[in-house]
Design an enzyme around this catalytic site. Structure first.
Site, short mmCIF file in Angstrom:
data_model
loop_
_atom_site.label_atom_id
_atom_site.label_comp_id
_atom_site.label_asym_id
_atom_site.label_seq_id
_atom_site.Cartn_x
_atom_site.Cartn_y
_atom_site.Cartn_z
CB SER A 1 -23.04 -49.92 -13.58
OG SER A 1 -22.55 -49.09 -12.57
CE LYS B 1 -22.68 -50.72 -10.03
NZ LYS B 1 -23.50 -49.48 -9.95
CE1 TYR C 1 -19.10 -50.98 -8.12
CE2 TYR C 1 -17.71 -49.04 -7.87
CZ TYR C 1 -18.89 -49.62 -8.28
OH TYR C 1 -19.86 -48.85 -8.86
CE1 TYR D 1 -27.08 -47.58 -11.07
CE2 TYR D 1 -26.79 -46.43 -13.15
CZ TYR D 1 -26.34 -47.30 -12.20
OH TYR D 1 -25.14 -47.92 -12.39
CB VAL E 1 -21.09 -44.07 -16.13
CG1 VAL E 1 -22.19 -43.79 -15.14
CG2 VAL E 1 -19.89 -44.69 -15.46
N1 GLU Z 1 -17.76 -47.24 -11.71
C1 GLU Z 1 -18.91 -46.38 -11.75
C2 GLU Z 1 -19.12 -45.72 -10.41
O1 GLU Z 1 -18.99 -46.36 -9.42
C3 GLU Z 1 -20.10 -47.18 -12.14
C4 GLU Z 1 -21.37 -46.36 -12.27
C5 GLU Z 1 -22.19 -46.76 -13.49
O2 GLU Z 1 -21.67 -47.33 -14.43
O3 GLU Z 1 -23.39 -46.45 -13.51
O4 GLU Z 1 -19.39 -44.56 -10.32
#
Ligand code: GLU
Length: 301
Positions: A64, A67, A191, A236, A254
């Site tokens: 993430s 992003k 993505y 988050y 993650v």
């Molecule tokens: N590719 C992961 C997902 O979509 C990213 C989530 C993250 O890194 O927090 O679940």
């Protein structure tokens, strides 16, 4: 003057001793193999120096953290019209939550939860072939980091694609609400690949220099806004806790990475694969907390 090198080696030693290292993400099977004992940290400074400790040159899945880069690209391309499709408020829910999206009619709370990031990727795609857009994302990151070696780990992308039912649910629900422009599978595939970009702490800390204000890849006014979103939404439903403990804009993934910036002072990347209950690196957060405290870095004074 603070002796940053000494602080980093102290942090490395403390983290090496930790017995509770969190849980490595296993909902993406390819990430489940990563050794939870790994730890790296890198600090990029305005002078161009990069200080490190631990496995700072080892590549990991940025997940993430990607992003942040796609948001910078989307804002560059679409400007404020992006905000018609995604909000700017903390969600208070898990990164992959479905609940809020339905009550808010397919407009995700912010660009850093999965639903919001899918909208951002969908916006950059805008009818272009995924290969072209992934090339653009990689170009942006390689330029920011000054490192041409950064690539996508295709096995991780495949692994997430094979198991990405929740992200599919989010994307299809948004399509049903008219908030997806491209075929859903095309946006999802792009993505999954952006999340599978592999970088080391050194590469990531260097890539964050534009957010710390060391170079002018994007306008300072835009940097401020991206940093504001990282602070309020980058972790988050633990974003408030990260602001409290660390006091810097940060974005987690993650894969166990965190990118954080002390504006004007440093761009910091840390990696420890074990996650806490909110899906953020457990020891990575602790390392960031120690660094910010000992270096006296905070955006709050
Ligand atoms: N590719 C992961 C997902 O979509 C990213 C989530 C993250 O890194 O927090 O679940």
């Amino acid at each position: 003057m603070t002796d940053l090198a000494a602080i980093l080696s102290r942090i490395g030693a403390r983290i090496a001793e930790a017995s509770d290292r969190g849980r490595v993400a296993d909902y993406i099977p390819e990430l489940a193999h990563v050794d939870p004992a790994r730890f790296g940290i890198a600090v990029a400074l305005p002078s161009g120096d990069v200080l490190t400790a631990g496995d700072a040159e080892t590549g990991f899945s940025i997940q993430s953290i990607s992003k942040v880069f796609t948001l910078a690209l989307a804002l560059g391309r679409l400007g404020d019209t992006l905000w018609r499709r995604v909000g700017r408020e903390p969600s208070g829910f898990a990164f992959n939550s479905i609940l809020q999206l339905e009550t808010e009619r397919g407009i995700p709370r912010n660009p850093f939860i999965n639903a919001g990031a899918l909208v951002v990727t969908d916006a950059i795609l805008a009818g272009h072939p995924p290969r072209e857009v992934l090339g653009e994302i990689l170009r942006f990151i390689r330029t920011a980091s000054g490192d041409e070696r950064i690539t996508i780990d295709r096995a991780v992308a495949r692994s997430e694609s094979e198991t990405g039912h929740r992200n599919r649910a989010l994307a299809h629900f948004m399509a049903a609400q008219g908030n997806m422009v491209n075929p859903v599978e095309r946006t999802l595939g792009t993505y999954f690949h952006q999340c599978a970009i592999e970088m080391s702490c050194v590469q990531l800390a260097k890539a964050g220099r534009f957010l710390a204000g060391f170079d002018k890849m994007i306008a300072p006014s835009r940097v401020r806004r991206i940093n504001a979103l990282m602070l309020t939404c980058g972790h988050y439903d633990a974003s408030g806790d990260f602001a409290w403990r660390v006091g810097l804009p940060g974005k987690s993934g993650v894969g166990g990475g965190i990118l954080a910036v002390a504006p004007g002072r440093a761009s910091v990347a840390v990696w420890s694969p074990g996650l806490n209950a909110q899906g953020n690196s457990k020891l990575g957060t602790e390392a960031m907390e120690m660094l910010a405290r000992e270096a006296g870095w905070s955006v709050f004074g």
